[in-house]
Scaffold this motif. Structure first.
Motif, PDB file in Angstrom:
ATOM      1  N   ASP A   1       0.831  -1.215   0.000  1.00  0.00           N
ATOM      2  CA  ASP A   1       0.000   0.000   0.000  1.00  0.00           C
ATOM      3  C   ASP A   1       0.861   1.259   0.000  1.00  0.00           C
ATOM      4  O   ASP A   1       0.529   2.256   0.645  1.00  0.00           O
ATOM      5  CB  ASP A   1      -0.960   0.011   1.199  1.00  0.00           C
ATOM      6  CG  ASP A   1      -2.015  -1.075   1.090  1.00  0.00           C
ATOM      7  OD1 ASP A   1      -2.464  -1.351  -0.042  1.00  0.00           O
ATOM      8  OD2 ASP A   1      -2.395  -1.640   2.133  1.00  0.00           O
ATOM      9  N   SER A   2       1.958   1.211  -0.697  1.00  0.00           N
ATOM     10  CA  SER A   2       2.869   2.358  -0.751  1.00  0.00           C
ATOM     11  C   SER A   2       2.277   3.463  -1.610  1.00  0.00           C
ATOM     12  O   SER A   2       1.493   3.215  -2.534  1.00  0.00           O
ATOM     13  CB  SER A   2       4.218   1.934  -1.326  1.00  0.00           C
ATOM     14  OG  SER A   2       4.792   0.935  -0.516  1.00  0.00           O
TER      15      SER A   2
ATOM     16  N   SER B   1       6.860   0.093   8.980  1.00  0.00           N
ATOM     17  CA  SER B   1       6.458   0.971   7.880  1.00  0.00           C
ATOM     18  C   SER B   1       7.336   2.201   7.974  1.00  0.00           C
ATOM     19  O   SER B   1       8.019   2.433   8.970  1.00  0.00           O
ATOM     20  CB  SER B   1       4.971   1.323   7.978  1.00  0.00           C
ATOM     21  OG  SER B   1       4.662   1.897   9.225  1.00  0.00           O
ATOM     22  N   LYS B   2       7.338   3.010   6.903  1.00  0.00           N
ATOM     23  CA  LYS B   2       8.218   4.178   6.890  1.00  0.00           C
ATOM     24  C   LYS B   2       7.722   5.199   5.887  1.00  0.00           C
ATOM     25  O   LYS B   2       6.977   4.883   4.975  1.00  0.00           O
ATOM     26  CB  LYS B   2       9.653   3.767   6.593  1.00  0.00           C
ATOM     27  CG  LYS B   2       9.813   2.878   5.370  1.00  0.00           C
ATOM     28  CD  LYS B   2      11.156   2.190   5.399  1.00  0.00           C
ATOM     29  CE  LYS B   2      11.200   1.039   4.405  1.00  0.00           C
ATOM     30  NZ  LYS B   2      11.915  -0.092   4.865  1.00  0.00           N
TER      31      LYS B   2
ATOM     32  N   GLY C   1       4.398  13.331   2.109  1.00  0.00           N
ATOM     33  CA  GLY C   1       3.255  12.469   2.370  1.00  0.00           C
ATOM     34  C   GLY C   1       3.446  11.035   1.907  1.00  0.00           C
ATOM     35  O   GLY C   1       2.574  10.190   2.107  1.00  0.00           O
ATOM     36  N   GLY C   2       4.584  10.728   1.296  1.00  0.00           N
ATOM     37  CA  GLY C   2       4.847   9.379   0.810  1.00  0.00           C
ATOM     38  C   GLY C   2       5.105   8.399   1.935  1.00  0.00           C
ATOM     39  O   GLY C   2       5.563   8.781   3.013  1.00  0.00           O
ATOM     40  N   GLU C   3       4.793   7.137   1.675  1.00  0.00           N
ATOM     41  CA  GLU C   3       5.037   6.109   2.683  1.00  0.00           C
ATOM     42  C   GLU C   3       5.067   4.725   2.062  1.00  0.00           C
ATOM     43  O   GLU C   3       4.557   4.507   0.960  1.00  0.00           O
ATOM     44  CB  GLU C   3       3.989   6.162   3.789  1.00  0.00           C
ATOM     45  CG  GLU C   3       2.585   5.846   3.336  1.00  0.00           C
ATOM     46  CD  GLU C   3       1.583   5.949   4.483  1.00  0.00           C
ATOM     47  OE1 GLU C   3       1.087   4.884   4.901  1.00  0.00           O
ATOM     48  OE2 GLU C   3       1.325   7.068   4.947  1.00  0.00           O
ATOM     49  N   ILE C   4       5.677   3.808   2.789  1.00  0.00           N
ATOM     50  CA  ILE C   4       5.649   2.385   2.483  1.00  0.00           C
ATOM     51  C   ILE C   4       4.909   1.746   3.645  1.00  0.00           C
ATOM     52  O   ILE C   4       5.332   1.868   4.799  1.00  0.00           O
ATOM     53  CB  ILE C   4       7.064   1.801   2.323  1.00  0.00           C
ATOM     54  CG1 ILE C   4       7.798   2.515   1.174  1.00  0.00           C
ATOM     55  CG2 ILE C   4       6.999   0.301   2.079  1.00  0.00           C
ATOM     56  CD1 ILE C   4       9.262   2.144   1.051  1.00  0.00           C
TER      57      ILE C   4
ATOM     58  N   HIS D   1       4.772  -3.975   6.632  1.00  0.00           N
ATOM     59  CA  HIS D   1       5.166  -5.257   6.069  1.00  0.00           C
ATOM     60  C   HIS D   1       6.292  -5.839   6.903  1.00  0.00           C
ATOM     61  O   HIS D   1       6.936  -5.130   7.671  1.00  0.00           O
ATOM     62  CB  HIS D   1       5.596  -5.118   4.603  1.00  0.00           C
ATOM     63  CG  HIS D   1       6.795  -4.254   4.398  1.00  0.00           C
ATOM     64  ND1 HIS D   1       6.746  -2.874   4.456  1.00  0.00           N
ATOM     65  CD2 HIS D   1       8.081  -4.573   4.136  1.00  0.00           C
ATOM     66  CE1 HIS D   1       7.959  -2.382   4.238  1.00  0.00           C
ATOM     67  NE2 HIS D   1       8.783  -3.396   4.049  1.00  0.00           N
ATOM     68  N   GLU D   2       6.519  -7.131   6.743  1.00  0.00           N
ATOM     69  CA  GLU D   2       7.589  -7.821   7.466  1.00  0.00           C
ATOM     70  C   GLU D   2       8.898  -7.646   6.707  1.00  0.00           C
ATOM     71  O   GLU D   2       8.947  -7.826   5.493  1.00  0.00           O
ATOM     72  CB  GLU D   2       7.245  -9.295   7.598  1.00  0.00           C
ATOM     73  CG  GLU D   2       8.199 -10.062   8.453  1.00  0.00           C
ATOM     74  CD  GLU D   2       7.775 -11.505   8.639  1.00  0.00           C
ATOM     75  OE1 GLU D   2       8.551 -12.403   8.274  1.00  0.00           O
ATOM     76  OE2 GLU D   2       6.647 -11.715   9.143  1.00  0.00           O
TER      77      GLU D   2
END
Length: 94
Positions: A18-19, A92-93, A44-47, A50-51
């Protein structure tokens, strides 16, 4: 020796987890688990969560960002700071 080029124009969008507004450039890949990527985030971006498939160092080379562990609580990181994410850790980041 190899000269690496990794400006944002070479970055490919990250679509997993859902990046949004995130792209990366693969810098190097070694034998085993050695990988190096440069990730670019637009504001506003993100990843998404997730493992981690391998240990990761998330380093803010310019600007500032955030990283969250499995609890989803975001921790800010400023330019020059880094977070270490262990293999198997949900994160997440952005």
């Amino acid at each position: 020796m190899e000269i690496l080029r990794a400006d944002a124009s070479l970055a490919e969008p990250i679509v997993e987890y859902d990046s949004k507004l995130a792209a990366s450039v693969k810098l190097a890949e070694g034998a085993g688990e050695a990988h190096a990527y440069l990730v670019y985030f637009e504001p506003g971006g993100e990843i998404g969560p997730h493992e981690a498939g391998f240990g990761q160092i998330f380093w803010a080379l310019a600007g500032e960002g955030w990283v969250a562990g499995g609890d989803g609580k975001r921790q800010l990181i400023e330019q020059g700071e880094a977070a270490f994410i262990r293999r198997g850790e949900t994160h997440s980041k952005g």
